[in-house]
Design a protein around this motif. Sequence first.
Motif: not given
Length: 152
Positions: A93-95, A99-102, A116-118
């Motif tokens: 969920h944190e990950l 990603l949604q903040l990109l 995802v790796r970043d």
Amino acid sequence: MKDKKGPLVVLEYPGGKGGGMTSKRYQEQVLDAVLKDFYTQMKETRGSILFQQDSAPSHTSKSTKQWFRDHGIPLLYYPPSSPDMNPIERVWHELKRLLQLLPHPPTTVRGLQDAVRDAWDSLPIEDINKHVNHMQNRVEDVLAAKEGHIRY
């Protein structure tokens, strides 16, 4: 694992009929390629540890169970349909939040893999620790519920 972020594995498989995650792919891409060495390192530094995974068919197959026995890696019992009992679910969920903040969502598979790796690399260990630290309370709540359902 508290105070340690394990390696992220981006799985490669074709999808579609017959192309999903199989025991063979799981053993090759995760267990042999990454887990074996990571588990050895963690055992050397932390002593006796258990590995936790959910009850996906590729995780519970006879050949996968045999793989764990052959490599001397003990498994932590994981109740079926209990995502609340695995801290990694909250970490995912944190990950996803990262990603949604990109500012610009990836538009290619390679771009998504890199993002995802970043995001995994930037996820603070404190965010992982907070979910691991709550596991004792979750276990106690589940035991107290005696077959009831608890939502987090």
